[in-house]
Design a protein around this motif. Structure first.
Motif, PDB file in Angstrom:
ATOM      1  N   GLU A 104      32.781  59.229  48.983  1.00 47.07           N
ATOM      2  CA  GLU A 104      33.784  58.208  48.721  1.00 47.07           C
ATOM      3  C   GLU A 104      33.240  56.850  49.153  1.00 47.07           C
ATOM      4  N   LYS A 105      33.262  55.895  48.234  1.00 50.57           N
ATOM      5  CA  LYS A 105      32.659  54.602  48.548  1.00 50.57           C
ATOM      6  C   LYS A 105      33.589  53.678  49.330  1.00 50.57           C
ATOM      7  N   GLU A 106      34.859  53.650  48.924  1.00 52.64           N
ATOM      8  CA  GLU A 106      35.770  52.724  49.591  1.00 52.64           C
ATOM      9  C   GLU A 106      36.273  53.324  50.901  1.00 52.64           C
ATOM     10  N   VAL A 107      36.385  52.472  51.904  1.00 58.15           N
ATOM     11  CA  VAL A 107      36.963  52.939  53.159  1.00 58.15           C
ATOM     12  C   VAL A 107      37.974  51.916  53.648  1.00 58.15           C
ATOM     13  N   GLY A 108      38.738  52.296  54.641  1.00 57.42           N
ATOM     14  CA  GLY A 108      39.711  51.370  55.212  1.00 57.42           C
ATOM     15  C   GLY A 108      40.997  51.323  54.406  1.00 57.42           C
ATOM     16  N   ILE A 109      41.826  50.363  54.756  1.00 61.79           N
ATOM     17  CA  ILE A 109      43.075  50.202  54.012  1.00 61.79           C
ATOM     18  C   ILE A 109      42.844  49.129  52.965  1.00 61.79           C
ATOM     19  N   ILE A 110      43.000  49.513  51.719  1.00 61.78           N
ATOM     20  CA  ILE A 110      42.612  48.620  50.629  1.00 61.78           C
ATOM     21  C   ILE A 110      43.832  47.983  49.983  1.00 61.78           C
ATOM     22  N   PRO A 111      43.825  46.642  49.887  1.00 60.49           N
ATOM     23  CA  PRO A 111      44.977  45.972  49.273  1.00 60.49           C
ATOM     24  C   PRO A 111      44.956  46.143  47.753  1.00 60.49           C
ATOM     25  N   VAL A 112      46.137  46.212  47.166  1.00 60.78           N
ATOM     26  CA  VAL A 112      46.226  46.244  45.707  1.00 60.78           C
ATOM     27  C   VAL A 112      47.004  45.014  45.253  1.00 60.78           C
ATOM     28  N   TYR A 113      46.367  44.194  44.411  1.00 61.32           N
ATOM     29  CA  TYR A 113      46.984  42.943  43.958  1.00 61.32           C
ATOM     30  C   TYR A 113      47.444  43.080  42.523  1.00 61.32           C
ATOM     31  N   SER A 114      48.499  42.365  42.197  1.00 62.47           N
ATOM     32  CA  SER A 114      48.913  42.386  40.802  1.00 62.47           C
ATOM     33  C   SER A 114      47.997  41.462  40.015  1.00 62.47           C
ATOM     34  N   VAL A 115      47.538  41.933  38.886  1.00 60.89           N
ATOM     35  CA  VAL A 115      46.688  41.129  38.007  1.00 60.89           C
ATOM     36  C   VAL A 115      47.160  41.351  36.577  1.00 60.89           C
ATOM     37  N   THR A 116      46.638  40.567  35.667  1.00 62.78           N
ATOM     38  CA  THR A 116      47.023  40.747  34.267  1.00 62.78           C
ATOM     39  C   THR A 116      45.828  41.301  33.491  1.00 62.78           C
ATOM     40  N   GLU A 117      46.094  41.732  32.266  1.00 60.19           N
ATOM     41  CA  GLU A 117      45.026  42.249  31.408  1.00 60.19           C
ATOM     42  C   GLU A 117      43.903  41.231  31.248  1.00 60.19           C
ATOM     43  N   LYS A 118      44.302  39.988  31.025  1.00 59.71           N
ATOM     44  CA  LYS A 118      43.307  38.929  30.799  1.00 59.71           C
ATOM     45  C   LYS A 118      42.382  38.777  32.001  1.00 59.71           C
ATOM     46  N   LEU A 119      42.970  38.844  33.191  1.00 61.97           N
ATOM     47  CA  LEU A 119      42.157  38.708  34.397  1.00 61.97           C
ATOM     48  C   LEU A 119      41.209  39.890  34.516  1.00 61.97           C
ATOM     49  N   ARG A 120      41.764  41.060  34.235  1.00 60.90           N
ATOM     50  CA  ARG A 120      40.975  42.271  34.361  1.00 60.90           C
ATOM     51  C   ARG A 120      39.757  42.194  33.427  1.00 60.90           C
ATOM     52  N   ALA A 121      39.986  41.676  32.239  1.00 57.09           N
ATOM     53  CA  ALA A 121      38.904  41.583  31.259  1.00 57.09           C
ATOM     54  C   ALA A 121      37.789  40.666  31.755  1.00 57.09           C
ATOM     55  N   ARG A 122      38.111  39.747  32.643  1.00 59.52           N
ATOM     56  CA  ARG A 122      37.096  38.824  33.159  1.00 59.52           C
ATOM     57  C   ARG A 122      36.612  39.234  34.541  1.00 59.52           C
ATOM     58  N   GLY A 123      36.797  40.496  34.852  1.00 54.96           N
ATOM     59  CA  GLY A 123      36.282  41.004  36.123  1.00 54.96           C
ATOM     60  C   GLY A 123      37.171  40.690  37.309  1.00 54.96           C
ATOM     61  N   LEU A 124      38.321  40.110  37.034  1.00 49.79           N
ATOM     62  CA  LEU A 124      39.223  39.839  38.151  1.00 49.79           C
ATOM     63  C   LEU A 124      40.324  40.894  38.199  1.00 49.79           C
ATOM     64  N   ASP A 125      39.923  42.104  38.489  1.00 48.75           N
ATOM     65  CA  ASP A 125      40.923  43.144  38.729  1.00 48.75           C
ATOM     66  C   ASP A 125      41.340  43.046  40.192  1.00 48.75           C
ATOM     67  N   SER A 126      42.119  44.005  40.630  1.00 49.25           N
ATOM     68  CA  SER A 126      42.582  43.964  42.014  1.00 49.25           C
ATOM     69  C   SER A 126      41.413  43.826  42.988  1.00 49.25           C
ATOM     70  N   LYS A 127      40.348  44.564  42.687  1.00 54.84           N
ATOM     71  CA  LYS A 127      39.178  44.509  43.563  1.00 54.84           C
ATOM     72  C   LYS A 127      38.558  43.117  43.555  1.00 54.84           C
ATOM     73  N   GLY A 128      38.513  42.517  42.383  1.00 50.80           N
ATOM     74  CA  GLY A 128      37.955  41.180  42.253  1.00 50.80           C
ATOM     75  C   GLY A 128      38.748  40.170  43.060  1.00 50.80           C
TER      76      GLY A 128
END
Ligand code: ADP
Ligand code: MG
Length: 701
Positions: free
Chosen positions: A144-168
């Motif tokens: 498993e690569k991710e560790v710790g408590i990971i935040p989840v942010y709301s994003v839109t499809e457009k953001l996701r398409a430009r690499g700005l997903d929750s992780k971004g």
């Protein structure tokens, strides 16, 4: 260059990893313009990869977590669309079910009983047992690569398409927090932080994004919620203090002829003790030489109108004009009729001004108003239009304030060079915590008893298939001399359709209540004022037995002889509306009834609303349930109050924080009303800034 600009106000474009294109997107999609905006873009949930939980420790309050165990007992249940796959997972401490509704076939083929997996998902309760729906599964050997408590942010499809997903987004926030210039100044007084055991501000911001432990994350959210409500309360209280400290020339210091004449010779009943108490409170305000800003809360039928009338007579006795503003033309007309009648033979001139008032009549009113011959003006929001000018307005009463916004309340202040006294009345009982915010700048009076001799309204729930029996019952009531309301839903989106169903309902009712024995009238908001007036007059006079109506009769309408309120498709109404509608009956001495008619298919919320109505007539209990079901966003009165801009506080569930922040804000301001003490310096700086950003309603003062 950018060093001069305070860190949080820097353009988001200049954050490492953003640049012009992404900045454009962040602005368009998430309203993020500055570093500060990004900091305030909080995660809406978290994923806890910090540890492996033991199954026995799971509960519903946890975020997304992981458990490790062996799969057994894989089974397919249900048919067709309702098909699901369930597997048990045991880890030695306990056993839970993992459930999937999608990908059943694929999972069935790939899941291996007896194998050890890490399941990752959100524990929830179904039929009193904890399970995890749609968990992600990974085999133990997969690292498993991710560790710790990971935040989840709301994003839109457009953001996701430009690499700005929750992780971004999370990466950007991290960059922000790790910037050497990053600085968050404390804004709460140390005394408050200590008393309330709050996290410091910078720690809170770090932990709301990246909680060190789950508990810390919760504390961070608590701290920031507290701060959010604290400054709102400071603003409300300061505003209230400022009003109270300002002297006004409008001072009513005598009880005169009009009051005495009405009170001793005209009043058709004895006031209840609650009404007397409230009039004393109002009188005490009016004579101080400070502007009154008072909210009069009293459940439907408690008799607020007469309190308003008496207050207006006090204004007249002191040489001032008064006005009464109501939310609908029907209600304004009713007030005009009943007040004109109540003052019959007295030397008081009463006028009525509404949107539908004809030009000639308007002109005449304007003249009488400006030369002072008109003593009381009753109307709708037409009253607050700029061209309506009084000679010397001393008191403004707003009936059913929840239908108006805060801004409209203040518009009435501007109707005289000295702001007039203001009395706002509402029958919508709102939960205490909400009152602290929506009406936090007002003094509150309550009429907490109904006039004697009122019988509690009997409320029942019936299904549509039982309508014939209901008609029989209604006819009995009419033959006893009573009258009936039958209300159909009218909800804006489907207005056309509903009007049609109202029309059909009207035909059906006419068929069941044939002339000449029965007269049926119809009323809806789209009718002309004149038509509405004729229909209402017929019902008030008692010549119309059944009034088929939309919710236009919801607020204020007073026909004491009506004893049955039947509501069709009752499941489509909100609780506040049902309560208001029910309040149209039970206004006389007769036993009244409220019949809630629904289809057989009742959703969970609909069922809860109907049950609540059947079980209680207590407006406060109803308001609490209402807020629980709907959330505060839809509760009347909150829309214009600034409450909707709250980012973290949930008015429905954060009552405790709201109360505590109010107490602390009062405490600080009691000691230091201008926030000038050295120990309040940080608070002062922040508050100035806060005032600049949130000036929507303070401006109206
Ligand atoms: P609301 O508070 O809902 O506006 P209203 O002012 O319309 O209530 O009063 C409801 C009814 O009760 C009216 O018919 C009014 O005349 C009557 N009423 C008000 N006060 C009293 C009282 N003290 N005794 C008897 N009837 C009263
Ligand atoms: Mg009323």
């Amino acid at each position: 260059m950018s060093n001069k600009i305070p860190f949080l106000e820097r353009n988001i474009e200049y954050l490492k990893g953003v640049g012009p294109n992404r900045a454009e997107l962040l602005r368009a999609e998430l309203n993020i313009y500055t570093f500060g905006d990004l900091l305030f873009h909080f995660p809406f949930r978290y994923i806890d990869r910090s540890k492996i939980y033991a199954i026995k420790d799971l509960d519903e309050s946890l975020p997304f977590i992981q458990v490790k165990g062996r799969i057994s007992d894989i089974r397919k249940e249900g048919l067709g669309k309702a098909q699901r796959l369930t597997a048990s997972l045991s880890d030695g401490s306990g056993r839970i079910d993992l459930v999937w509704f999608q990908g059943v076939k694929w999972l069935e083929d790939s899941l291996k009983a007896g194998t050890e997996y890490i399941a990752f998902g959100k524990p929830s309760v179904f039929r009193n047992v904890i399970n995890i729906t749609h968990p992600e599964l990974s085999k133990i050997e997969q690292e498993e690569k991710e560790v710790g408590i990971i935040p989840v942010y709301s994003v839109t499809e457009k953001l996701r398409a430009r690499g700005l997903d929750s992780k971004g987004i999370s990466k950007l926030v991290k960059t922000l927090l790790e910037n050497p210039d990053f600085e968050i100044k404390e804004n709460l007084p140390t005394s408050v932080i200590l008393r309330q055991s709050l996290l410091f501000r910078d720690i809170a911001f770090k932990n709301i994004h990246f909680p060190e432990q789950w508990q810390k994350g919760e504390e961070a959210r608590h701290r920031l919620k507290f701060e959010e409500m604290f400054f709102m309360q400071v603003k409300i209280i300061k505003f209230k203090l400022r009003q109270k400290s300002q002297k006004t020339q409008i001072k009513f210091d005598k009880i005169g002829e009009l009051f005495n004449e009405y009170y001793h010779n005209k009043l058709p009943f004895e006031l209840t003790n609650a009404q007397k108490k409230v009039i004393k409170e109002i009188w005490a305000d009016l004579k101080t030489g400070h502007q009154m800003n008072r909210l009069l809360q009293g459940d439907v039928g408690s008799g607020k109108t007469v309190v308003a009338l008496i207050s207006m007579l006090i204004a007249n006795d002191n040489g001032y004009q008064a006005c009464l503003m109501a939310p609908t033309e029907i209600l304004a007309t009713q007030h005009f009729d009943s007040i004109t009648k109540a003052l019959d033979g007295m030397n008081v001139n009463v006028g009525l001004l509404m949107g539908s008032t004809k030009t000639a009549a308007r002109k005449e009113l304007a003249e009488l108003l400006e030369n002072g011959e008109l003593h009381i003006l009753i109307g709708t929001h037409a009253l607050i239009e700029d061209h309506v000018k009084f000679k010397n307005l001393g008191l403004s009463v707003i009936d059913e304030q929840h239908r108006f916004g805060v801004a409209q309340r203040y518009k009435l202040w501007q109707k005289n060079t000295e702001p007039p006294h203001v009395l706002v009345m509402t029958a919508t009982p709102i939960p205490r915590t909400l009152a602290m915010t929506v009406y936090g700048d007002l003094e509150i009076s309550a009429i907490d008893e109904l006039p004697v001799g009122r019988k509690p309204i009997r409320t029942v729930h019936r299904y549509e298939r039982g309508l014939n029996e209901i008609y029989v019952f209604m006819k009995e009531q009419i033959r006893l001399g009573r009258q009936i309301y039958i209300v159909y839903p009218l909800i804006e989106e489907s207005e056309k359709l509903d009007l049609q169903s109202l029309q059909e309902g009207f035909e059906i009712i006419k068929h069941h209540f044939p002339e000449p024995e029965f007269t049926v009238g119809m009323l809806h908001g789209k009718m002309k004022s004149k038509e509405k007036e004729i229909v209402m007059k017929g019902f008030i006079a008692g010549t119309t037995h059944v009034l088929v109506s939309t919710t236009v009769i919801e607020v204020g309408v007073n026909v004491p002889n009506a004893s049955v309120m039947a509501i069709m498709n009752a499941e489509r109404f909100g609780l506040a509306q049902l309560h208001q509608l029910r309040g149209r009956v039970g206004r006389g001495a007769d036993q009244s009834f409220c019949v809630l008619i629904t289809s057989d298919k009742l959703g969970q919320d609909g069922r809860k609303r109907i049950d609540t109505m059947v079980q209680t007539t207590d407006g406060f209990k109803i308001a609490e349930v209402d807020m629980e079901l709907r959330g505060p966003g839809d509760i009347d009165g909150t829309r214009q109050s600034g409450l909707m801009n709250l980012k973290l506080i949930n008015i429905a569930t954060d009552g405790k924080i709201i109360e505590q922040s109010r107490i602390e804000a009062e405490r600080v301001l009691a000691d230091d009303p201008f926030i000038k003490r050295p120990e309040h310096q940080a608070m002062h700086i922040y508050f100035e800034e806060y005032g600049r950003k949130n000036n929507d309603w303070s401006r109206v003062s």
